[in-house]
Design a protein around this motif. Structure first.
Motif, PDB file in Angstrom:
ATOM      1  N   TYR A  48       6.159  10.985  -5.028  1.00  0.00           N
ATOM      2  CA  TYR A  48       5.306  11.168  -3.850  1.00  0.00           C
ATOM      3  C   TYR A  48       4.396   9.952  -3.745  1.00  0.00           C
ATOM      4  O   TYR A  48       3.751   9.565  -4.729  1.00  0.00           O
ATOM      5  CB  TYR A  48       4.462  12.437  -3.943  1.00  0.00           C
ATOM      6  CG  TYR A  48       3.394  12.483  -2.853  1.00  0.00           C
ATOM      7  CD1 TYR A  48       3.744  12.771  -1.541  1.00  0.00           C
ATOM      8  CD2 TYR A  48       2.063  12.178  -3.134  1.00  0.00           C
ATOM      9  CE1 TYR A  48       2.790  12.773  -0.525  1.00  0.00           C
ATOM     10  CE2 TYR A  48       1.104  12.183  -2.134  1.00  0.00           C
ATOM     11  CZ  TYR A  48       1.472  12.475  -0.834  1.00  0.00           C
ATOM     12  OH  TYR A  48       0.547  12.455   0.171  1.00  0.00           O
ATOM     13  N   VAL A  49       4.344   9.350  -2.559  1.00  0.00           N
ATOM     14  CA  VAL A  49       3.548   8.141  -2.338  1.00  0.00           C
ATOM     15  C   VAL A  49       2.478   8.438  -1.295  1.00  0.00           C
ATOM     16  O   VAL A  49       2.792   8.826  -0.159  1.00  0.00           O
ATOM     17  CB  VAL A  49       4.443   6.976  -1.859  1.00  0.00           C
ATOM     18  CG1 VAL A  49       3.617   5.694  -1.751  1.00  0.00           C
ATOM     19  CG2 VAL A  49       5.621   6.779  -2.803  1.00  0.00           C
ATOM     20  N   SER A  76      -5.231  -4.718   0.448  1.00  0.00           N
ATOM     21  CA  SER A  76      -5.589  -4.645  -0.967  1.00  0.00           C
ATOM     22  C   SER A  76      -5.141  -3.322  -1.577  1.00  0.00           C
ATOM     23  O   SER A  76      -4.757  -3.259  -2.748  1.00  0.00           O
ATOM     24  CB  SER A  76      -7.089  -4.849  -1.163  1.00  0.00           C
ATOM     25  OG  SER A  76      -7.843  -3.844  -0.492  1.00  0.00           O
ATOM     26  N   TYR A  77      -5.165  -2.249  -0.767  1.00  0.00           N
ATOM     27  CA  TYR A  77      -4.662  -0.966  -1.271  1.00  0.00           C
ATOM     28  C   TYR A  77      -3.163  -1.054  -1.544  1.00  0.00           C
ATOM     29  O   TYR A  77      -2.674  -0.602  -2.593  1.00  0.00           O
ATOM     30  CB  TYR A  77      -4.943   0.157  -0.275  1.00  0.00           C
ATOM     31  CG  TYR A  77      -4.381   1.497  -0.731  1.00  0.00           C
ATOM     32  CD1 TYR A  77      -5.092   2.305  -1.605  1.00  0.00           C
ATOM     33  CD2 TYR A  77      -3.128   1.943  -0.314  1.00  0.00           C
ATOM     34  CE1 TYR A  77      -4.577   3.519  -2.051  1.00  0.00           C
ATOM     35  CE2 TYR A  77      -2.602   3.140  -0.749  1.00  0.00           C
ATOM     36  CZ  TYR A  77      -3.329   3.929  -1.611  1.00  0.00           C
ATOM     37  OH  TYR A  77      -2.812   5.122  -2.064  1.00  0.00           O
ATOM     38  N   LEU A  78      -2.431  -1.642  -0.622  1.00  0.00           N
ATOM     39  CA  LEU A  78      -0.983  -1.749  -0.797  1.00  0.00           C
ATOM     40  C   LEU A  78      -0.642  -2.647  -1.984  1.00  0.00           C
ATOM     41  O   LEU A  78       0.325  -2.379  -2.715  1.00  0.00           O
ATOM     42  CB  LEU A  78      -0.333  -2.266   0.486  1.00  0.00           C
ATOM     43  CG  LEU A  78      -0.396  -1.300   1.681  1.00  0.00           C
ATOM     44  CD1 LEU A  78       0.160  -1.977   2.933  1.00  0.00           C
ATOM     45  CD2 LEU A  78       0.348  -0.010   1.397  1.00  0.00           C
ATOM     46  N   PRO A 112       1.385  -1.243   8.836  1.00  0.00           N
ATOM     47  CA  PRO A 112       2.414  -1.983   9.579  1.00  0.00           C
ATOM     48  C   PRO A 112       3.810  -1.638   9.070  1.00  0.00           C
ATOM     49  O   PRO A 112       4.022  -1.457   7.862  1.00  0.00           O
ATOM     50  CB  PRO A 112       2.067  -3.447   9.295  1.00  0.00           C
ATOM     51  CG  PRO A 112       0.606  -3.440   8.983  1.00  0.00           C
ATOM     52  CD  PRO A 112       0.370  -2.143   8.254  1.00  0.00           C
ATOM     53  N   PRO A 113       4.790  -1.545   9.970  1.00  0.00           N
ATOM     54  CA  PRO A 113       6.155  -1.188   9.556  1.00  0.00           C
ATOM     55  C   PRO A 113       6.725  -2.102   8.472  1.00  0.00           C
ATOM     56  O   PRO A 113       7.417  -1.632   7.568  1.00  0.00           O
ATOM     57  CB  PRO A 113       6.954  -1.290  10.858  1.00  0.00           C
ATOM     58  CG  PRO A 113       5.955  -1.078  11.938  1.00  0.00           C
ATOM     59  CD  PRO A 113       4.674  -1.672  11.431  1.00  0.00           C
ATOM     60  N   ILE A 114       6.430  -3.396   8.542  1.00  0.00           N
ATOM     61  CA  ILE A 114       6.978  -4.317   7.547  1.00  0.00           C
ATOM     62  C   ILE A 114       6.438  -4.000   6.159  1.00  0.00           C
ATOM     63  O   ILE A 114       7.143  -4.121   5.153  1.00  0.00           O
ATOM     64  CB  ILE A 114       6.675  -5.789   7.931  1.00  0.00           C
ATOM     65  CG1 ILE A 114       7.405  -6.749   6.984  1.00  0.00           C
ATOM     66  CG2 ILE A 114       5.187  -6.054   7.941  1.00  0.00           C
ATOM     67  CD1 ILE A 114       8.905  -6.647   7.033  1.00  0.00           C
ATOM     68  N   ASP A 115       5.176  -3.558   6.091  1.00  0.00           N
ATOM     69  CA  ASP A 115       4.610  -3.169   4.798  1.00  0.00           C
ATOM     70  C   ASP A 115       5.290  -1.919   4.255  1.00  0.00           C
ATOM     71  O   ASP A 115       5.455  -1.771   3.038  1.00  0.00           O
ATOM     72  CB  ASP A 115       3.108  -2.933   4.924  1.00  0.00           C
ATOM     73  CG  ASP A 115       2.318  -4.223   5.093  1.00  0.00           C
ATOM     74  OD1 ASP A 115       2.841  -5.280   4.693  1.00  0.00           O
ATOM     75  OD2 ASP A 115       1.197  -4.175   5.626  1.00  0.00           O
ATOM     76  N   ARG A 118       8.582  -2.932   2.711  1.00  0.00           N
ATOM     77  CA  ARG A 118       8.361  -3.525   1.386  1.00  0.00           C
ATOM     78  C   ARG A 118       8.129  -2.446   0.328  1.00  0.00           C
ATOM     79  O   ARG A 118       8.585  -2.571  -0.815  1.00  0.00           O
ATOM     80  CB  ARG A 118       7.176  -4.490   1.446  1.00  0.00           C
ATOM     81  CG  ARG A 118       7.450  -5.763   2.239  1.00  0.00           C
ATOM     82  CD  ARG A 118       6.225  -6.643   2.315  1.00  0.00           C
ATOM     83  NE  ARG A 118       6.471  -7.843   3.103  1.00  0.00           N
ATOM     84  CZ  ARG A 118       5.625  -8.352   3.996  1.00  0.00           C
ATOM     85  NH1 ARG A 118       4.458  -7.752   4.209  1.00  0.00           N
ATOM     86  NH2 ARG A 118       5.927  -9.450   4.660  1.00  0.00           N
ATOM     87  N   LEU A 119       7.420  -1.391   0.719  1.00  0.00           N
ATOM     88  CA  LEU A 119       7.202  -0.290  -0.219  1.00  0.00           C
ATOM     89  C   LEU A 119       8.514   0.382  -0.595  1.00  0.00           C
ATOM     90  O   LEU A 119       8.776   0.656  -1.775  1.00  0.00           O
ATOM     91  CB  LEU A 119       6.262   0.747   0.405  1.00  0.00           C
ATOM     92  CG  LEU A 119       4.767   0.613   0.171  1.00  0.00           C
ATOM     93  CD1 LEU A 119       4.033   1.760   0.858  1.00  0.00           C
ATOM     94  CD2 LEU A 119       4.443   0.587  -1.321  1.00  0.00           C
TER      95      LEU A 119
END
Length: 437
Positions: A48-49, A76-78, A112-115, A118-119
């Motif tokens: 779970y994220v 910074s959170y990501l 953002p969708p790109i982030d 990446r996750l």
């Protein structure tokens, strides 16, 4: 179908998405305990994220979330979340198999969708997850074609929309304005992106809400083809959630009206062909959640009712809770401290509880009652709990069937109250919880 018995609903009770509940967590459990169980895990695992950001904060919401209005704070959170993914994956043996990934919040589509891509890439790579089932919670207010394209590309199979109500006046009253066209458009985009199981979260007990308002929201949800519907009672606890002070509590329906709303929703959705999951969740017969309920395989975890059979759930992100058979442990809630600890390569788990054999036994009873409507009860638990259950037994809400306790159909709204009689921790802290219905 249901009889309103206010005395049996008077005591606030937990939702029992875990046992023991988070109210029993303390700081004697932390990162060392998490590492110990992580390193010994070799079975099936779900992730779970937690994404604690929203474009706007709804007044009713009790989630750990904040406004995503500063790009540096989100970034910074990501960065910290990516570091946590790496640290946790390094301690999870290769034999452990990640089969599901759930994104919640807040609103995962508040980033953002790109982030987000990446996750997903980091999770599938670091945990060697091959084609996991991916689910996501979404806010229709921040859903656009770019997010729909990402959901299709990542092959997300399941999504949940925070709808709450279609009534414009009620949306204003709870700080969540989203015109019907927005919900319709989001639904169409998700279907086109390949989402096969779509849940709508709806609420009853809202300020100024009428039965006609509720019926309209249910009707629209059915018409739009929601595969699952969660019909929650609004939990008004402004002493715990400061943002709820913006809600006019003088306009809230009284306890009996709330009960009637829950009963109406239950009957309405059954009449439309939905399978009841407990008393406040529903799924179309072909949905995997309905099949789990009908075959006795339904489970309960921090996401609520689920067909997920994995015995381990690893929580990633600030405030996330990890669940192991012998341990429950929660990450640091404050996002600033969460980021700081991970900048030092430290896992942030700092509260929890060790689940002893008696906790696991009682947890099985509670889960059985909520998921299957029946549970085997050992003789010593019967001697302890049945005197407390006498009013429920006398009212015909539950009954003994050999060594099992069975909740009858008329007892469904009282299921959490009945289950609470097996909870030895429920002697105080009741202000932490909401009403049973």
């Amino acid at each position: 179908m249901w009889t309103y018995l206010p005395d049996l609903l008077a005591i606030p009770v937990p939702r029992y998405t875990s046992f023991p509940t988070a109210a029993e967590f303390d700081d004697r459990v932390g990162a060392a305990d998490l590492l110990r169980v992580l390193e010994g895990e070799t079975g099936e695992v779900s992730l779970y994220v937690h994404i604690p950001f929203c474009e706007k904060i709804c007044w009713y919401c009790g989630c750990n979330t904040s406004v995503a209005n500063r790009r540096d704070r989100v970034s910074s959170y990501l960065d910290a979340l990516h570091r946590e993914i790496t640290l946790v994956s390094e301690h999870l043996p290769n034999a452990a198999k990640v089969t599901r990934i759930a994104f919640g919040g807040g609103s995962p589509n508040g980033i953002p969708p790109i982030d987000f891509v990446r996750l997903v890439d980091a999770l599938t790579l670091q945990f060697a997850a091959s084609r996991p089932v991916i689910s996501i919670e979404l806010d229709p207010r921040t859903m656009g074609p770019d997010w729909a394209a990402v959901i299709g590309a990542v092959q997300i199979e399941r999504a949940s929309l925070g709808v709450q109500t279609f009534a414009p006046a009620l949306q204003e009253a709870i700080g969540r304005v989203q015109p019907v066209q927005m919900i319709e458009g989001t639904t169409a985009m998700l279907r086109a992106a390949g989402v096969g199981s779509l849940n709508y979260d709806l609420m009853y007990g809202l300020p100024g809400q009428t039965m006609a308002d509720l019926e309209d929201s249910l009707r629209r949800s059915v018409t739009l083809g929601a595969d699952r519907i969660a019909l929650f009672g609004y939990a008004h606890v402004p002493h715990l959630i400061a943002r709820q002070r913006k809600i006019d509590d003088s306009a809230l329906p009284d306890a009996e009206t709330r009960f009637r709303m829950a009963a109406f929703g239950y009957e309405y959705l059954l009449s439309e062909g939905y399978v009841p999951i407990g008393f406040d969740h529903f799924a179309l017969p072909g949905d995997t959640l309905a099949r789990a309920a009908l075959t006795g395989k339904l489970r309960r975890n921090f996401q609520g009712f689920t067909e997920d059979r994995a015995p381990v759930l690893i929580g990633l992100g600030a405030s996330s809770i990890s669940s192991f058979p012998e341990l429950l442990v929660q990450n640091e809630k404050n996002t600033g401290r969460y980021r700081m600890m991970l900048s030092q390569d430290r896992l942030t788990a700092n509260r929890g509880i060790v689940r002893g054999a008696d906790d696991r036994r009682r947890g099985a009873v509670i889960e059985g009652l909520l998921c299957q409507g029946r549970a085997h009860v050992d003789p010593d638990l019967r001697r302890e709990a049945f005197p407390l259950l006498e009013p429920y037994l006398a009212a015909g809400l539950c009954e003994s069937d050999g060594d099992d306790l069975v909740i009858r159909s008329g007892g469904l709204p009282y299921a959490r109250s009945i289950a609470a009689r097996f909870d030895p921790y429920r002697k105080d802290s009741l202000r932490r919880f909401s009403s049973a219905v």
